[in-house]
Design an enzyme around this catalytic site. Structure first.
Site, short mmCIF file in Angstrom:
data_model
loop_
_atom_site.label_atom_id
_atom_site.label_comp_id
_atom_site.label_asym_id
_atom_site.label_seq_id
_atom_site.Cartn_x
_atom_site.Cartn_y
_atom_site.Cartn_z
N TYR A 98 39.03 12.23 -19.01
CA TYR A 98 39.41 11.10 -19.98
C TYR A 98 40.47 11.35 -21.13
O TYR A 98 40.19 12.45 -21.38
CB TYR A 98 38.62 10.15 -19.96
CG TYR A 98 38.78 8.63 -20.90
CD1 TYR A 98 39.79 8.05 -20.70
CD2 TYR A 98 38.01 9.26 -22.28
CE1 TYR A 98 40.53 7.62 -21.94
CE2 TYR A 98 38.87 8.47 -23.59
CZ TYR A 98 39.79 7.09 -23.41
OH TYR A 98 39.95 5.86 -23.92
N ASP A 125 30.59 12.20 -18.49
CA ASP A 125 30.60 11.63 -18.75
C ASP A 125 30.65 10.47 -17.21
O ASP A 125 31.38 10.73 -16.25
CB ASP A 125 31.86 11.19 -19.05
CG ASP A 125 32.92 10.17 -19.53
OD1 ASP A 125 32.17 8.91 -19.09
OD2 ASP A 125 33.76 9.65 -20.23
N LYS A 173 32.21 -0.52 -21.51
CA LYS A 173 33.04 -0.93 -19.70
C LYS A 173 31.98 -1.49 -18.74
O LYS A 173 31.31 -2.86 -19.08
CB LYS A 173 33.23 0.71 -19.11
CG LYS A 173 34.50 1.30 -19.96
CD LYS A 173 35.65 1.13 -20.78
CE LYS A 173 37.01 2.12 -21.43
NZ LYS A 173 37.61 1.45 -21.45
C1 LIG Z 1 35.48 7.08 -18.43
C2 LIG Z 1 36.04 7.34 -19.53
N1 LIG Z 1 35.79 7.72 -20.91
C3 LIG Z 1 35.55 7.32 -22.03
C4 LIG Z 1 36.03 6.35 -22.85
C5 LIG Z 1 36.20 6.18 -24.10
O1 LIG Z 1 35.55 4.90 -23.89
P1 LIG Z 1 35.73 4.41 -25.59
O2 LIG Z 1 36.73 3.71 -25.09
O3 LIG Z 1 34.48 3.05 -25.75
O4 LIG Z 1 36.58 4.94 -26.61
C6 LIG Z 1 36.93 5.92 -21.45
C7 LIG Z 1 37.82 4.70 -21.91
O5 LIG Z 1 38.37 3.85 -21.27
C8 LIG Z 1 36.75 5.56 -20.44
O6 LIG Z 1 37.40 5.05 -19.50
#
Ligand SMILES: Cc1ncc(COP(=O)(O)O)c(C=O)c1O
Length: 379
Positions: free
Chosen positions: A98, A170, A195
């Site tokens: 990410y 993740d 999400k």
């Molecule tokens: C796979 C993944 N991990 C982590 C995150 C980060 O999350 P946040 O936007 O809640 O900080 C995202 C955000 O799009 C994501 O798609």
């Protein structure tokens, strides 16, 4: 207890102090102490709050973990967990991690003298070759964003155990309902609750779950000291969202599977990326570690011009950064999630000018198919 029952009864869903059928928003920064010498459950909200604690128990239950932690965003969860490393450590990260995690590892960790290697996780030998004497962490994210590449969790865990590395994963795309990293031997699991867990595109939050007591004690101190705790209102919204997560996810994943098949057969579509399709090169690995293909897919329209025409004619999905809402969400990785990397690096990863990502919501399948078909007819 099965998953849907667990979502309604498997953690504190009734308030133990009042019997309220919905955990109240304990909207307070501090708690009156009956006696200055006696310890009580809660003293100050940055150290703990009953609404947030219910959510933390909730994520622990869903992940099959002993300990759960809530943070103010997925990135707050990721960065706080990664800060558990020490100066001189080295971390291995997948090439397609990410974007926010990539930026944190590349731009922030070096200030603490923590080195990193970005590696292709499809080849376990390449991952093993990247292990250095000071490697401490093997970071996993599968399926990847936006091309839904699959990494073999069990193989990566076996490799990590052989070299005494900590595995951090993740799990945002599959959620604890459909992929359980801790059961597969991962040490620490992270979810962006922004999400699917919350599911209504109205909260930014991150959750962590793990079993190791020593790491949990350390993370408690880091959570408290960095202070990136989750707000009470946001914790409450996620608690509410989680109750319907089972049926929401079921519908979203059914929509994704049907749409992936529809797009794969469509003459205007060059390629579909979805780990639930038998044509996906690693669908067997994915389905051995996850219950289904998930609710996110990507597809190739061939050019930026086609992306522009298609998205301007699309009526139902919103065009936005993010995923995991009840509404379908179309994202353009080139200018959204992958805007911060160079065009050369994007193309190397397969993030082309014609690539779109679709996070399927819970709309009626027929309506989504009709909308996609009419937008494609303009190409
Ligand atoms: C796979 C993944 N991990 C982590 C995150 C980060 O999350 P946040 O936007 O809640 O900080 C995202 C955000 O799009 C994501 O798609």
């Amino acid at each position: 207890m099965l998953e849907n029952t667990k979502l309604i009864h498997g953690y504190p869903v009734v308030d133990k102090y009042t019997g309220a059928a919905s955990i109240p928003k304990y909207q307070t920064s501090t708690f009156n102490q009956k006696d200055v010498f006696e310890k009580q459950d809660y003293s100050y909200t940055r150290f703990g709050n009953p609404t947030v604690a219910a959510l933390e128990e909730g994520i622990a239950t869903l992940e099959g973990a002993k300990y759960g932690f809530a943070f103010s965003s997925g990135m707050a969860a990721i960065s706080t967990v990664l800060m558990l490393m020490e100066t001189g450590n080295h971390i291995i990260v997948p090439n397609e991690v990410y974007g926010g995690t990539c930026q944190f590892v590349k731009d922030i960790l070096p200030s603490y003298h923590i080195e990193s290697s970005f590696v292709d996780y499809s080849d376990i030998e390449t991952v093993e070759k990247a292990i250095l004497p000071n490697t401490r962490v093997l970071y996993i994210e599968t399926p990847s964003n936006p091309l839904l590449k699959v990494a073999d969790i069990k193989k990566l865990v076996a490799l990590a155990k052989k070299h005494e590395l900590v595995t951090i994963m993740d799990n945002t795309f599959m959620t604890p309902l459909y992929q359980k990293p801790l059961e597969l031997g991962v040490d620490i699991v992270i979810e962006s609750a922004t999400k699917f867990l919350n599911g209504h595109s109205d909260v930014v939050a991150g959750l962590v779950a793990l079993n190791d007591e020593r790491i949990a004690e350390q993370l408690t101190v880091y959570q408290k000291s960095f202070g990136s705790i989750l707000g009470i209102e946001d914790a409450w919204l996620i608690l509410r969202g989680m109750k319907t997560m089972g049926i929401r996810m079921e519908k979203s994943c059914q929509n994704a599977a049907t749409i992936a098949e529809f797009l794969e057969k469509h003459p205007k579509i060059e390629k579909v990326f979805y780990p639930g399709l038998s044509s996906h090169p690693d669908s067997d690995v994915h389905l051995s570690q996850a219950k289904n293909g998930g609710a996110v897919l990507s597809f190739e329209l061939g050019s930026e011009e086609n992306v522009h025409t298609f998205t301007t004619h699309l009526n139902l999905p919103i065009i936005a950064v993010s995923l995991g809402g009840v509404e379908s969400i179309v994202s353009y990785p080139r200018t959204m999630s992958h805007a911060c990397i160079s065009e050369e690096e994007r193309l190397k990863q397969g993030v082309t000018p014609g690539l779109l990502r679709l996070s399927c919501g819970i709309e009626d399948t027929e309506d989504l198919l009709t909308d996609l078909e009419q937008a494609l007819s303009y190409l």
